[in-house]
Design an enzyme around this catalytic site. Structure first.
Site, PDB file in Angstrom:
ATOM      1  N   GLU A  46      -2.786  -2.044   9.611  1.00 40.41           N
ATOM      2  CA  GLU A  46      -3.305  -2.619   8.416  1.00 40.41           C
ATOM      3  C   GLU A  46      -2.195  -3.183   7.844  1.00 40.41           C
ATOM      4  OE1 GLU A  46      -6.183  -0.842   5.545  1.00 40.41           O
ATOM      5  OE2 GLU A  46      -4.320  -0.744   4.396  1.00 40.41           O
ATOM      6  N   ARG A  68      -1.670   4.833 -10.178  1.00 37.87           N
ATOM      7  CA  ARG A  68      -0.923   4.926 -11.090  1.00 37.87           C
ATOM      8  C   ARG A  68      -1.093   3.965 -12.089  1.00 37.87           C
ATOM      9  NH1 ARG A  68       2.024   6.836  -6.432  1.00 37.87           N
ATOM     10  NH2 ARG A  68       2.893   8.806  -6.482  1.00 37.87           N
ATOM     11  N   GLU A  87       2.604   0.736  -3.941  1.00 35.90           N
ATOM     12  CA  GLU A  87       1.945   0.035  -2.742  1.00 35.90           C
ATOM     13  C   GLU A  87       2.298  -1.369  -2.271  1.00 35.90           C
ATOM     14  OE1 GLU A  87      -0.462   3.492  -4.137  1.00 35.90           O
ATOM     15  OE2 GLU A  87       0.115   1.829  -4.984  1.00 35.90           O
TER      16      GLU A  87
END
Length: 399
Positions: free
Chosen positions: A115, A219, A129
């Site tokens: 990915e 978050r 991320e």
């Protein structure tokens, strides 16, 4: 060696583990889990019948990103020194993936990034991320991009590793699980019973009743963002009494606290760090909001297949739900999956109360609008990504 530690990673990597295990004459397949998500990770391992060879078991109460990063990095040092794999495969954008890739780099072991190439180019959205996947992309020797757009990002960044467009392994996982549920009536009945015990009876869904499935855990949405999201859900439930709103809640207190604040603490029963919720009554809600404990992947897919649409801030669900013909409203301001936006399978609504209410109402009220989204072609693949990854590595490593 395949390394992963969270539930979303496990969902996408376990089918790849199983694909490698079909070729024992070519590959010795080693599985290392970090336990970044403990209970939710173990549930997925059980579903796919994957047994780890190494388990770092890093999960600690109250840990932060410093703790996760250092525990994965030092734990992987020991594992890699002992095992010396020919290649380490990591997935996506988690701290487990970034730290494991860095640990492999320190020992000059090639890294394969499953990915690869997803980007928002805003390092704080999603956080952390976006920077995790960019760091991993700089390290990777093999980049397995799910789409041509992801490949384009890597080419433009002059990625040093080889690039292969494979599709997304989450569609492989989805096909495996849906196939099981559709072929095994007893298995499907067990999922329905688990959901009843968790607080939601799927038998409520007759021909006229709709279901909005909700997830939230990012978050960057903590605080006012979650308050606005949950308030929108409450208002939608009051507006649509013939629609059920089911929210399997993440265990993080930063997710559960706003739910208690909006719906009232009377709907929550504290038991240590756990919060057990059932049907929410009162406060303008007429018994059609269901707050449950987290669901296992099998149960979640079962419920997603029965849903009308999905409200989420998750990444993977943007890929999975369209595979089942379910429109997705993404409660984030950006997405690293713009292919879904272009295909028309998802829409961004952020944490804006009015936008969440308005777009959800449109899909519930406007049949033509709903059909356009539900019938759009899923851009994330055909369920054969794992085979393409194994074939590519076979050519690269074996010849």
């Amino acid at each position: 060696m395949l390394v992963f530690g969270t539930r979303p990673e496990a969902i996408k990597m376990c089918p790849l583990v199983r694909e490698f295990q079909k070729h024992p004459s070519s590959f010795e397949t080693i599985v290392c889990v970090t336990g970044q998500h403990r209970e939710m990770l173990d549930q997925v391992l059980h579903i796919f019948e994957v047994v780890p060879d190494y388990d770092l078991d890093i999960m600690r109460q109250g840990q932060d990103l410093y703790d996760v990063t250092t525990r994965v990095l030092t734990g992987m040092r020991t594992v890699l020194t002992e095992c010396r794999p020919d290649v380490v495969l990591v997935h996506g954008d988690t701290t487990t993936s970034m730290a494991s890739a860095l640990a492999a780099f320190y020992q000059q072991i090639p890294v394969g990034h499953v990915e690869a190439g997803l980007r928002t180019y805003n390092i704080y959205s999603p956080w952390p991320e976006e920077i995790n996947r960019q760091i991993t992309g700089r390290i990777a020797a093999y980049n397995f991009a799910p789409t041509p757009l992801a490949e384009k990002h890597l080419i433009e960044e002059r990625a040093s590793g080889r690039i292969f467009v494979t599709g997304n392994t989450v569609i492989d996982a989805l096909h495996l699980v849906v196939g099981k549920l559709r072929s095994d009536k007893a298995l499907a009945a067990r999922q329905a019973e688990v959901l009843r015990q968790a607080g939601y009876d799927v038998d409520r869904l007759d021909g006229n009743r709709k279901l909005v499935l909700i997830t939230g855990h990012r978050r960057e949405n903590f605080g006012q963002g979650f308050i606005d999201m949950v308030t929108a859900i409450k208002d939608l439930a009051g507006k649509y009494p013939d629609t059920d709103f089911v929210y399997p809640m993440h265990l993080n207190p930063n997710v559960r606290r706003p739910i208690a604040e909006v719906f009232g603490s009377s709907c929550l029963v504290r038991s240590g760090m756990q919060t057990v919720c059932g049907t929410v009554q009162g406060a303008g809600v007429s018994g059609n909001v269901f707050l449950t404990e987290p669901l296992q992947y099998l149960e979640f897919v079962f419920l997603m297949e029965k849903s009308t649409l999905v409200l989420t801030d998750s990444g993977g669900i943007q890929e999975e739900a369209p595979g089942l013909g379910k429109p997705v409203l993404v409660m984030r301001d950006t997405t690293e999956r713009p292919e879904a936006l272009e295909a028309g399978t998802v829409r961004l609504v952020g944490t804006n109360h009015d936008l969440i209410v308005g777009e959800t109402s449109r899909l519930l009220d406007d049949r033509a609008c709903y059909e356009r989204m539900s019938r759009a072609v899923n851009p994330y693949g055909d369920g054969k990504a794992c085979g393409r990854i194994v074939e590519a590595l076979s050519r690269e490593l074996i010849g």
